[in-house]
Design a protein around this motif. Structure first.
Motif, PDB file in Angstrom:
ATOM      1  N   SER A   6       4.780  -0.959   0.472  1.00 15.07           N
ATOM      2  CA  SER A   6       3.330  -0.879   0.340  1.00 15.07           C
ATOM      3  C   SER A   6       2.830   0.542   0.525  1.00 15.07           C
ATOM      4  CB  SER A   6       2.652  -1.806   1.356  1.00 15.07           C
ATOM      5  OG  SER A   6       2.905  -1.374   2.676  1.00 15.07           O
ATOM      6  N   ASP A   7       1.683   0.817  -0.044  1.00 15.23           N
ATOM      7  CA  ASP A   7       1.009   2.100   0.092  1.00 15.23           C
ATOM      8  C   ASP A   7      -0.382   1.808   0.639  1.00 15.23           C
ATOM      9  OD1 ASP A   7       1.026   5.153  -1.176  1.00 15.23           O
ATOM     10  OD2 ASP A   7      -0.965   4.248  -1.075  1.00 15.23           O
ATOM     11  N   PRO A   8      -0.890   2.577   1.610  1.00 13.51           N
ATOM     12  CA  PRO A   8      -2.191   2.263   2.212  1.00 13.51           C
ATOM     13  C   PRO A   8      -3.350   2.278   1.233  1.00 13.51           C
ATOM     14  CG  PRO A   8      -1.392   4.409   2.952  1.00 13.51           C
ATOM     15  CD  PRO A   8      -0.249   3.731   2.273  1.00 13.51           C
ATOM     16  N   THR A   9      -3.190   2.947   0.089  1.00 12.37           N
ATOM     17  CA  THR A   9      -4.253   2.962  -0.911  1.00 12.37           C
ATOM     18  C   THR A   9      -4.203   1.755  -1.836  1.00 12.37           C
ATOM     19  OG1 THR A   9      -2.954   4.210  -2.529  1.00 12.37           O
ATOM     20  CG2 THR A   9      -4.233   5.477  -0.915  1.00 12.37           C
ATOM     21  N   TRP A  35       1.817  -7.670   2.166  1.00 11.52           N
ATOM     22  CA  TRP A  35       2.637  -6.593   2.663  1.00 11.52           C
ATOM     23  C   TRP A  35       2.248  -6.354   4.126  1.00 11.52           C
ATOM     24  CZ3 TRP A  35       2.127  -6.985  -2.553  1.00 11.52           C
ATOM     25  CH2 TRP A  35       3.226  -6.582  -3.352  1.00 11.52           C
ATOM     26  N   PRO A  36       3.082  -5.690   4.908  1.00  6.04           N
ATOM     27  CA  PRO A  36       2.847  -5.606   6.353  1.00  6.04           C
ATOM     28  C   PRO A  36       1.530  -4.934   6.762  1.00  6.04           C
ATOM     29  CG  PRO A  36       5.138  -5.077   5.877  1.00  6.04           C
ATOM     30  CD  PRO A  36       4.427  -5.171   4.556  1.00  6.04           C
ATOM     31  N   ASP A  37       0.956  -4.052   5.937  1.00  5.34           N
ATOM     32  CA  ASP A  37      -0.270  -3.367   6.332  1.00  5.34           C
ATOM     33  C   ASP A  37      -1.526  -3.974   5.698  1.00  5.34           C
ATOM     34  OD1 ASP A  37       0.236  -2.562   3.746  1.00  5.34           O
ATOM     35  OD2 ASP A  37      -0.205  -0.439   4.088  1.00  5.34           O
ATOM     36  N   GLU A  38      -1.421  -5.165   5.132  1.00  2.11           N
ATOM     37  CA  GLU A  38      -2.550  -5.790   4.449  1.00  2.11           C
ATOM     38  C   GLU A  38      -3.216  -6.872   5.301  1.00  2.11           C
ATOM     39  OE1 GLU A  38      -1.408  -5.387  -0.261  1.00  2.11           O
ATOM     40  OE2 GLU A  38      -0.729  -7.176   0.806  1.00  2.11           O
ATOM     41  N   THR A 100     -13.824 -14.646   5.983  1.00  5.90           N
ATOM     42  CA  THR A 100     -13.195 -14.780   7.291  1.00  5.90           C
ATOM     43  C   THR A 100     -11.728 -14.382   7.187  1.00  5.90           C
ATOM     44  OG1 THR A 100     -14.680 -16.598   7.854  1.00  5.90           O
ATOM     45  CG2 THR A 100     -12.683 -16.386   9.161  1.00  5.90           C
ATOM     46  N   VAL A 101     -11.282 -13.583   8.137  1.00  2.01           N
ATOM     47  CA  VAL A 101      -9.889 -13.138   8.146  1.00  2.01           C
ATOM     48  C   VAL A 101      -8.978 -14.347   8.368  1.00  2.01           C
ATOM     49  CG1 VAL A 101      -8.173 -11.708   9.321  1.00  2.01           C
ATOM     50  CG2 VAL A 101     -10.525 -10.854   9.015  1.00  2.01           C
ATOM     51  N   GLU A 102      -8.013 -14.563   7.439  1.00  2.72           N
ATOM     52  CA  GLU A 102      -7.104 -15.689   7.601  1.00  2.72           C
ATOM     53  C   GLU A 102      -5.664 -15.270   7.877  1.00  2.72           C
ATOM     54  OE1 GLU A 102      -7.412 -18.218   4.191  1.00  2.72           O
ATOM     55  OE2 GLU A 102      -6.205 -16.921   2.909  1.00  2.72           O
ATOM     56  N   GLU A 103      -5.311 -14.017   7.598  1.00  5.81           N
ATOM     57  CA  GLU A 103      -3.981 -13.536   7.961  1.00  5.81           C
ATOM     58  C   GLU A 103      -4.019 -12.012   8.059  1.00  5.81           C
ATOM     59  OE1 GLU A 103       0.735 -13.654   6.575  1.00  5.81           O
ATOM     60  OE2 GLU A 103      -0.750 -14.877   5.508  1.00  5.81           O
ATOM     61  N   VAL A 104      -3.331 -11.468   9.057  1.00  6.07           N
ATOM     62  CA  VAL A 104      -3.281 -10.026   9.277  1.00  6.07           C
ATOM     63  C   VAL A 104      -1.821  -9.588   9.285  1.00  6.07           C
ATOM     64  CG1 VAL A 104      -3.839  -8.134  10.852  1.00  6.07           C
ATOM     65  CG2 VAL A 104      -5.401 -10.083  10.639  1.00  6.07           C
ATOM     66  N   GLY A 105      -1.486  -8.626   8.442  1.00  4.46           N
ATOM     67  CA  GLY A 105      -0.139  -8.080   8.435  1.00  4.46           C
ATOM     68  C   GLY A 105       0.186  -7.389   9.746  1.00  4.46           C
ATOM     69  N   GLU A 106       1.458  -7.406  10.105  1.00  2.00           N
ATOM     70  CA  GLU A 106       1.861  -6.907  11.425  1.00  2.00           C
ATOM     71  C   GLU A 106       1.621  -5.415  11.609  1.00  2.00           C
ATOM     72  OE1 GLU A 106       6.590  -6.350  10.182  1.00  2.00           O
ATOM     73  OE2 GLU A 106       5.945  -8.020  11.456  1.00  2.00           O
ATOM     74  N   ARG A 107       1.462  -4.665  10.514  1.00  3.46           N
ATOM     75  CA  ARG A 107       1.223  -3.228  10.631  1.00  3.46           C
ATOM     76  C   ARG A 107      -0.147  -2.834  10.089  1.00  3.46           C
ATOM     77  NH1 ARG A 107       6.788  -2.781   9.064  1.00  3.46           N
ATOM     78  NH2 ARG A 107       6.260  -1.934   7.006  1.00  3.46           N
ATOM     79  N   SER A 108      -1.081  -3.759  10.007  1.00  2.00           N
ATOM     80  CA  SER A 108      -2.425  -3.429   9.527  1.00  2.00           C
ATOM     81  C   SER A 108      -3.137  -2.522  10.530  1.00  2.00           C
ATOM     82  CB  SER A 108      -3.259  -4.699   9.329  1.00  2.00           C
ATOM     83  OG  SER A 108      -4.620  -4.349   9.091  1.00  2.00           O
ATOM     84  N   PHE A 154      -6.329  -3.404   1.881  1.00  2.00           N
ATOM     85  CA  PHE A 154      -5.203  -2.504   2.056  1.00  2.00           C
ATOM     86  C   PHE A 154      -5.300  -1.766   3.396  1.00  2.00           C
ATOM     87  CE2 PHE A 154      -6.210  -2.086  -2.662  1.00  2.00           C
ATOM     88  CZ  PHE A 154      -5.398  -3.149  -3.018  1.00  2.00           C
ATOM     89  N   GLY A 155      -4.313  -0.929   3.651  1.00  2.00           N
ATOM     90  CA  GLY A 155      -4.310  -0.167   4.890  1.00  2.00           C
ATOM     91  C   GLY A 155      -5.467   0.801   5.008  1.00  2.00           C
ATOM     92  N   ARG A 156      -5.990   1.306   3.865  1.00  2.00           N
ATOM     93  CA  ARG A 156      -7.120   2.235   3.902  1.00  2.00           C
ATOM     94  C   ARG A 156      -8.420   1.561   3.481  1.00  2.00           C
ATOM     95  NH1 ARG A 156      -6.047   8.304   1.800  1.00  2.00           N
ATOM     96  NH2 ARG A 156      -8.265   8.328   2.380  1.00  2.00           N
ATOM     97  N   SER A 157      -8.458   0.260   3.463  1.00  2.00           N
ATOM     98  CA  SER A 157      -9.711  -0.447   3.197  1.00  2.00           C
ATOM     99  C   SER A 157     -10.612  -0.358   4.427  1.00  2.00           C
ATOM    100  CB  SER A 157      -9.440  -1.910   2.846  1.00  2.00           C
ATOM    101  OG  SER A 157      -8.680  -2.028   1.666  1.00  2.00           O
TER     102      SER A 157
END
Length: 348
Positions: A6-9, A35-38, A100-108, A154-157
């Motif tokens: 994954s890419d944060p963008t 992906w882990p950061d999503e 509503t947040v339903e799942e968070v990646g472990e590296r978000s 994404f990671g940069r959202s």
């Protein structure tokens, strides 16, 4: 085939080749798995941006002058299905959503938790989106769209948790335009006792920009509206020192109206969702002043060439929708000003 890392963008969700950023992509990967950061959001409501909705409305108006809501709804569904995101191909714009947040990646890195009710502060033009209910609860006759589906950040959202003290629809309306007052605050703060003209001043971004300008130290604020009805609303809200009526597409009329109200302006903020306002905004601004174009209907080539042709020594800024702290600022302005709050609540 998408990227395995994954890419944060969000590049890993782009299906175009050669690779482009998600906003420029024709198609995004909308798979549910993260992906882990999503972060995956269960969508409750979409808020289409004004320029996009007006274009859809105009395109699907019958000969009798009535909006064909079914056709508007079908057009939105077609766009999302084809592109994996809501990006109007005519305006290039999208909007934002609440869910509503339903799942968070472990590296978000976003700091969100499952169950948080949030508004996304990034555009739908770059947000992977799946609609699962056919928009069956939406009549196609308004910018706020009840929706059941999911979206991916994404990671940069950017997303903000919806405050408990405000109606969620009100919060969504404010956050949809929170970039405008934040950038206005930054720019007006660079001047001493500025005269600030806001074009489209009775609208959401315009009214918040007026209040932000005054708080940032503007000596005079001029609200420009297209007709008497909006002039009455803006006058009643009490958030502009002067209220003038002018067609922003008429360069001379806009210039003259601002000058009569105490201009030219040191800062002119354009918050209207119709094309053709570039020349008037430039003419209404003093040499050494700044024009902020906060409308997706703006032609930036027309603005640049127009300023050159008029020998206008003005700085022109594109409002990109993001300034650090923009959501908190906009919500604070709304809470602290009864007049602007009434204008927003009237639109719900």
């Amino acid at each position: 085939m998408t990227q395995s890392v994954s890419d944060p963008t969000g590049l890993h969700r782009v299906l175009d080749r050669p690779l482009v950023l998600p906003q420029a992509a024709q198609r995004l990967d909308t798979r549910r798995e993260l992906w882990p950061d999503e972060v995956r959001i269960r969508v409750e409501k979409l808020n289409l941006d004004a320029a996009s909705y007006r274009q859809l409305e105009r395109t699907h108006t019958t000969e009798a002058g009535e909006v064909d809501g079914d056709a508007v709804r079908a057009a939105v569904l077609d766009i999302v299905a084809a592109r994996g995101k809501m990006q109007n191909p005519e305006t290039g714009s999208g909007g934002m959503l609440v869910g509503t947040v339903e799942e968070v990646g472990e590296r978000s890195p976003l700091g969100l938790r499952v169950g948080d009710r949030v508004a996304t502060l990034v555009s739908l033009t770059l947000t992977p989106l799946v609609v699962e209910d056919g928009l069956e609860r939406w009549d196609g006759r308004g910018e706020q769209v009840p929706c059941d589906g999911y979206a991916v950040l994404f990671g940069r959202s950017i997303a903000a948790v919806i405050p408990d003290d405000l109606d969620p629809d009100l919060s969504l309306s404010v956050m949809d335009v929170c970039g405008a007052p934040a950038l206005t605050t930054r720019v007006v703060g660079r001047y001493q006792g500025a005269t600030v003209a806001v074009v489209g001043a009775a609208g959401k971004s315009g009214s918040l920009s007026l209040v932000a300008a005054k708080e940032a130290g503007a000596a005079r604020t001029i609200g420009v509206v297209p007709h008497q009805g909006e002039a009455d609303l803006l006058t009643g809200a009490g958030i502009a020192d002067e209220v003038v009526i002018a067609d922003a597409r008429d360069p001379v009329a806009l210039r003259d109206a601002v000058v009569r109200a105490g201009g030219p302006a040191d800062v002119t903020v354009v918050c209207v969702d119709v094309p053709g306002c570039e020349g008037g905004a430039i003419l209404a601004t003093s040499d050494g002043g700044t024009v902020i174009f906060f409308s997706m209907a703006t032609s930036f080539s027309a603005a640049a060439l127009g300023a050159e042709g008029l020998a206008a020594d003005v700085t022109m800024l594109v409002g990109n929708g993001y300034t650090p702290g923009h959501a908190d600022l906009a919500l604070r302005l709304l809470r602290g000003n009864e007049g602007v709050r009434r204008l927003f609540e009237r639109r719900l």
